[in-house]
Motif scaffolding. Structure first.
Motif: not given
Length: 421
Positions: A217, A231, A234
């Motif tokens: 990330l 995203e 995540k």
């Protein structure tokens, strides 16, 4: 070994005290009928930092004196466990030693696969010869392939189409033999067929996937246009290991094989014709993490890590077709008694097993892109130390890794591999 013979031991790294010349005496007697004694013994690093994380690799070189006073030089590759706490945490509590598993692979199952091909008139080799030394200490001793002309390649550059198809052909031969072996003899024992995908391996899988999410990330946050992929990652955090274990569960309706499961350039050696440089063959090495299941595990792992970046995604489907043609050819050659898989079924399996591609990103793809560094080690890959933190930051933030990530991660996302539903 003659007591009067002087043994010269030269080491450039710390070698366990039980690894000494006398240990090899019986093997040398079996190899050389006129063996007299060992003149010299050397133990040197067998790989560069970053080439091999799971084990300590030594190159053992011995000069042997024969009864006619001539000498011969012989070399072996010796794999040993690391002595560190990080290694013991990852592997030390496993029910089955990864060294016993790999030795069984070489000395039992590889030999079975080779015999299947001999039975139909074809000689196929899959790797180096393996030997067992008379010691209770964990080890795997292998033939050193270099004297026979085998070479490794620069993994960062990746391999061209010719080399890629050579490896895919070898995988197809391996997969075909492994499927025929099950059709004729039954399933492999669990310690051979599970790989990392069991309770013993779950901790290491988690460290390699969920544990590396913060680094991925952080890198994605510096890359323009990767917001959607960030995203996705995540959203996967905390569930990646479970998803890998879900897709690793064996579906008896699928076409299943014994995957090598660690097929990347550090575990492949190529043989070239001495005079012309023509590529003749490729051998797989390192059989300690084999996994029974869909061929997709090996295909995703190899194709996302090892071909040159410019052809890796562009020719992915083409490479799958080249592999498939060789798989069917060798299944037919070996008189496979069950239903042959279709190319569509292989592609469905590749889609279904896409999360394994994320595992490849965190592991071998990052390793492939890594610049040579002395800090590349098993301990620094997993340990909670400043040195480990620094190494993992380098591993996942280099410009080369970003180039790989920029190509592969959106491709996986577009195939649904990163969906958390």
């Amino acid at each position: 070994m003659s007591n009067s013979q002087t043994i010269s031991i030269e080491t450039t790294i710390e070698v366990p005290e039980w690894v000494k010349a006398d240990l090899f005496e019986q093997l040398l007697k079996d190899t050389f009928k006129d063996f007299q004694n060992i003149r010299s013994f050397k133990a040197m690093p067998g790989t560069k930092p970053g080439d091999n994380y799971a084990t300590l690799m030594l190159r053992i070189t011995l000069e042997v004196q024969l009864k006619d006073s001539t000498t011969k030089t012989v070399s072996y590759m010796m794999k040993l466990p690391h002595a560190s706490e990080a290694y013991q945490e990852a592997w030390g509590k496993n029910k089955h030693s990864v060294f016993d598993i790999e030795r069984d692979m070489f000395m039992i199952y590889v030999e079975e696969f080779k015999q299947l091909y001999r039975n139909v008139g074809l000689e196929v080799e899959f790797g180096a010869k393996c030997y067992k030394l008379d010691t209770p200490n964990e080890h795997v001793l292998l033939e050193d392939l270099r004297p026979r002309g085998f070479q490794s390649v620069v993994r960062k550059a990746g391999v061209d189409e010719e080399h890629t198809i050579s490896v895919l052909t070898k995988l197809a031969q391996w997969h075909a033999a492994s499927a025929v072996r099950v059709a004729t003899k039954g399933l492999y024992p669990s310690h051979i067929s599970d790989g990392l995908c069991n309770e013993d391996g779950k901790h290491l899988l988690s460290k390699m996937t969920d544990g590396m999410v913060p680094y991925i990330l952080k890198t994605l946050s510096t890359m323009e246009g990767q917001e959607a992929c960030a995203e996705d990652v995540k959203g996967l955090a905390g569930s990646i290991t479970d998803k890998i274990l879900q897709v690793a569960a064996i579906d008896p309706e699928d076409f299943n094989v014994l995957n090598h499961s660690d097929c990347w350039l550090s575990n492949i050696m190529f043989l070239y014709e001495k005079e012309t440089g023509k590529l003749l063959d490729s051998y797989l090495v390192d059989y300690q993490m084999c996994k029974y299941g869909s061929v997709a595990f090996d295909l995703i792992y190899f194709l996302l890590s090892s071909p040159k970046l410019k052809i890796r995604i562009k020719k992915f489907d083409y490479f799958v077709k080249q592999y498939y043609d060789q798989l069917i050819k060798h299944l037919k050659l070996l008189n496979y008694s069950k239903k042959l898989p279709s190319l569509i079924e292989i592609h469905k399996s590749l889609l279904k097993t896409g999360i394994w591609g994320y595992f490849a990103i965190c592991g071998v793809m990052a390793g492939t892109a890594l610049e040579a560094t002395e800090t590349a080690s098993f301990d620094n890959l997993f340990s909670d130390t400043p040195e480990g933190e620094a190494f993992r930051t380098i591993l996942y933030s280099s410009n080369s890794f970003k180039e790989h990530l920029n190509l592969v991660l959106p491709w996986l996302s577009n195939r649904g591999a990163l969906q958390n539903i």
